[in-house]
Design a protein around this motif. Sequence first.
Motif, PDB file in Angstrom:
ATOM      1  N   LEU A  43       0.830  -1.197   0.000  1.00  0.00           N
ATOM      2  CA  LEU A  43       0.000   0.000   0.000  1.00  0.00           C
ATOM      3  C   LEU A  43       0.869   1.253   0.000  1.00  0.00           C
ATOM      4  N   THR A  44       1.983   1.207   0.725  1.00  0.00           N
ATOM      5  CA  THR A  44       2.910   2.340   0.737  1.00  0.00           C
ATOM      6  C   THR A  44       3.519   2.544  -0.644  1.00  0.00           C
ATOM      7  N   LEU A  45       3.898   1.442  -1.287  1.00  0.00           N
ATOM      8  CA  LEU A  45       4.527   1.535  -2.601  1.00  0.00           C
ATOM      9  C   LEU A  45       3.549   2.021  -3.662  1.00  0.00           C
ATOM     10  N   LEU A  46       2.331   1.513  -3.619  1.00  0.00           N
ATOM     11  CA  LEU A  46       1.359   1.857  -4.657  1.00  0.00           C
ATOM     12  C   LEU A  46       0.710   3.213  -4.403  1.00  0.00           C
ATOM     13  N   GLY A  47       0.595   3.606  -3.138  1.00  0.00           N
ATOM     14  CA  GLY A  47      -0.038   4.869  -2.805  1.00  0.00           C
ATOM     15  C   GLY A  47      -1.543   4.748  -2.699  1.00  0.00           C
ATOM     16  N   LEU A  87      13.175   2.804 -12.110  1.00  0.00           N
ATOM     17  CA  LEU A  87      12.378   3.714 -11.292  1.00  0.00           C
ATOM     18  C   LEU A  87      11.732   2.966 -10.128  1.00  0.00           C
ATOM     19  N   LEU A  88      11.177   1.800 -10.395  1.00  0.00           N
ATOM     20  CA  LEU A  88      10.538   1.020  -9.336  1.00  0.00           C
ATOM     21  C   LEU A  88      11.554   0.583  -8.283  1.00  0.00           C
ATOM     22  N   THR A  99      10.705   6.851   3.461  1.00  0.00           N
ATOM     23  CA  THR A  99      10.359   8.082   2.757  1.00  0.00           C
ATOM     24  C   THR A  99       8.950   7.957   2.172  1.00  0.00           C
ATOM     25  N   PRO A 100       8.043   8.867   2.520  1.00  0.00           N
ATOM     26  CA  PRO A 100       6.684   8.797   1.961  1.00  0.00           C
ATOM     27  C   PRO A 100       6.727   8.944   0.434  1.00  0.00           C
ATOM     28  N   LEU A 101       5.995   8.093  -0.258  1.00  0.00           N
ATOM     29  CA  LEU A 101       5.957   8.149  -1.721  1.00  0.00           C
ATOM     30  C   LEU A 101       4.747   8.943  -2.174  1.00  0.00           C
ATOM     31  N   THR A 102       4.972   9.848  -3.089  1.00  0.00           N
ATOM     32  CA  THR A 102       3.923  10.686  -3.664  1.00  0.00           C
ATOM     33  C   THR A 102       4.166  10.789  -5.162  1.00  0.00           C
TER      34      THR A 102
END
Length: 350
Positions: A43-47, A87-88, A99-102
């Motif tokens: 969930l963190t990775l996908l946002g 990139l992934l 680090t929060p992903l946005t």
Amino acid sequence: MDACVTVARPAQPAATAPGPPPRGAGGFPSEHRVIVPATVDMLTLLGPGDEVLRAVEAGFASVEVHSRGNEVTARGPAHDVEAVAHLLDELIDLAEQGTPLTPDIVRRTAAMLSSGQQQRPSDVLAASILSNRGRTIRPKTLGQKTYIDAIDANTIIFGIGPAGTGKTYLAMAKAVSALQQRQVNRIILTRPAGDAGENLGYLPGSLREKIDPYLRPLYDALHDMVDPTSIPKLIEDGTIEVAPLAFMRGRSLNDSFIILDEAQNTTSEQMKMFLTRLGFGSKMVVTGDSTQIDLPGGVASGLRVVQDVLAGVDDVEFCRLTSADVVRHRLVSDIIDAYARHDITPRSRR
């Protein structure tokens, strides 16, 4: 005096499982599977709402990106699929470091990878300067990371660049961090008080009321980094001092982190006065934008002069930020570049 440099570390990509080999170059389809380690929450990775995944796709319109379980699959032209895989890998590394992903982080990471720079985006974007009230201040560009590294490594640092590049904000974060770690005993924030061409003596109110408008940007940044309720006490006991540049004359500033903001509006004499206030155990950061000079006609900017005067002096570093380091609205970078192309500054139009 060396230029700001960056040091790369060997890439350590996340575990990947290649799909079928490319069927040729260019537009022929290729597939690549990235296996996300158990240390990263999907969930963190996908946002939220897969916004991170959608941002990856938006940057590579020819690539389809899908997730299933702990795998993310990219399919499209071989060259673009390879770029998405890299990139992934970086996004996974960022997520592992907390680090929060946005979508913005996705765009910045992709831009760094496409620029061909040696330093990994995850090394840049995961760097932590200061944490306060659940919020962490980090560099958002390679130029900003180079700038904060220079602050760590030198006694006097000049951060020169256009508006929105974080020159003052990052310096302020480093100052607060140094205070919290007891590397210094106080923070001194200063800037020229006459940069708008006004004489303080003609302004209404007390001295504090007169100078507050000039110092307000420094107060605003400070409120982002320190509990606002503690600031009055810190100012009252001298731990934090916010004052016009003229108040620095005749002083020796020991065990302090000193920031001079809007330095392009100092005269050469004022710049010399400020720099010679440096005391033992202190660090100075001077920030300014050489394209936004508001001095009277014929008066040389101290920020421009000092770059020649201190060329080659040890323990003094000049870091030059560009429109690529702007972290405001995208149009700010475009505006800066447009002015640079036409060699026009606001002052020259007057």
